[in-house]
Design a protein around this motif. Structure first.
Motif, mmCIF file in Angstrom:
data_model
loop_
_atom_site.group_PDB
_atom_site.id
_atom_site.type_symbol
_atom_site.label_atom_id
_atom_site.label_comp_id
_atom_site.label_asym_id
_atom_site.label_seq_id
_atom_site.Cartn_x
_atom_site.Cartn_y
_atom_site.Cartn_z
ATOM 1 N N SER A 196 0.793 -1.269 0.098
ATOM 2 C CA SER A 196 0.013 -0.008 0.120
ATOM 3 C C SER A 196 0.742 1.307 0.055
ATOM 4 N N ARG A 204 0.029 4.182 0.687
ATOM 5 C CA ARG A 204 -0.392 5.219 1.944
ATOM 6 C C ARG A 204 0.306 4.657 3.065
ATOM 7 N N ARG A 205 0.440 3.196 3.198
ATOM 8 C CA ARG A 205 1.213 2.681 4.594
ATOM 9 C C ARG A 205 2.729 2.761 4.371
ATOM 10 N N LEU A 228 3.620 6.499 4.919
ATOM 11 C CA LEU A 228 3.306 6.869 6.367
ATOM 12 C C LEU A 228 4.519 6.237 7.106
ATOM 13 N N ALA A 229 5.000 4.956 6.916
ATOM 14 C CA ALA A 229 6.009 4.533 7.577
ATOM 15 C C ALA A 229 7.630 5.332 7.270
ATOM 16 N N HIS A 232 -4.392 10.984 2.996
ATOM 17 C CA HIS A 232 -4.154 10.118 4.130
ATOM 18 C C HIS A 232 -2.646 10.567 4.812
ATOM 19 N N ARG A 291 -2.108 12.215 8.458
ATOM 20 C CA ARG A 291 -1.674 11.282 9.648
ATOM 21 C C ARG A 291 -0.095 11.380 9.550
ATOM 22 N N SER A 292 0.538 11.976 8.725
ATOM 23 C CA SER A 292 2.012 11.850 8.394
ATOM 24 C C SER A 292 2.833 12.468 9.673
#
Length: 270
Positions: free
Chosen positions: A217, A219-220, A223-224, A253, A257-258
């Motif tokens: 993903s 997004r994931r 984000l990581a 996203h 959430r970052s």
């Protein structure tokens, strides 16, 4: 002359955003415009005191930056979006760790701003890379080039991250060993990423570039990356579309959430 636009509401958080916006203007050698938007009747003189205090903060942070201030009546998000039509960078902030709904001012502005928008979330991990989300399409080139320019300004590594998903079954619905699907797809996506960044090394020879193609993903994965990055750069679908930050979008996203600042780049018009 290029300019950075930043909104201020008088809160301690917004003064920190002004400080960072001034530093961004200094890094680029651009002008800075500080804007306070009044959407309800205010105490006489209060708006002017807010922009005066913000200007003082900016001058302490970047004394050589040329700046001006403005007090405008209207809806904050709408006024900032209007201002973004003539600015080169719009800076807004979110308190660290806070998740805001898509109706918040930063989310609304990120969805429709006419210039790149820097959302100051979390912490900028000094010395960490600039991470760019790369989809491999021609529309993604402005995002990649802007990310390379940011890495160049900051003197850090540029990580070009391309993520893809794979089906769990063959077209006939029969399951197949993952290796049968993964290897050809991995080769294809690595080639796509290599093609996307082909011109970057020539345009920015001093920037260390790392290609990172992963199955998963976007997004994931982004984000990581934001947990160790100095900046994450992502594109936005469409230039002035109100639904550009739809619920499933990568940019929305990250805006919500970052763990580090996010630079959202408007898409090509049309």
């Amino acid at each position: 002359m290029h300019s950075v636009l930043v909104g201020v509401d008088g809160s301690p958080e917004s003064l920190r955003v002004v400080r960072d916006a001034a530093e961004e203007a200094a890094r680029r050698r651009w002008n800075l415009r500080i804007m306070h938007v009044v959407d309800v009747p205010a105490e006489p003189g209060a708006p002017e005191r807010i922009v005066t205090r913000a200007a003082e903060q900016a001058r302490r942070s970047a004394p050589r930056v040329s700046l001006d201030t403005a007090v405008v009546i209207g809806d904050p998000a709408r006024v900032l979006v209007d201002g973004s039509r003539i600015a080169d960078l719009l800076v807004v902030g979110e308190p660290a760790g806070r998740i805001r709904p898509v109706g918040s001012v930063p989310a609304r502005v990120a969805a429709t701003a006419g210039c790149p928008i820097l959302v100051l979330r979390g912490h900028s991990h000094a010395g960490g890379p600039v991470v760019a989300g790369v989809d491999g399409s021609p529309r993604g080139q402005p995002t990649l080039r802007l990310a390379a320019a940011e890495a160049d300004r900051r003197g850090v590594e540029l990580v070009a991250l391309h993520a893809w998903r794979e089906p769990d079954a063959t077209p006939l619905g029969d399951t197949a060993p993952l290796s049968h699907l993964t290897r050809p797809a991995e080769i294809e996506h690595r080639r796509l990423l290599a093609d996307a960044v082909a011109g970057i090394a020539e345009e920015y020879p001093q920037v260390s570039l790392r290609r990172d193609a992963r199955r998963g993903s976007a997004r994931r994965l982004l984000l990581a990356c934001s947990r160790v990055a100095e900046l994450v750069v992502v594109g936005r679908r469409g230039r002035y579309r109100i639904d550009a930050l739809e619920p499933t979008s990568v940019s929305r996203h990250l805006v919500e959430r970052s763990a580090c600042p996010v630079l959202v780049v408007p898409g090509i018009a049309g």
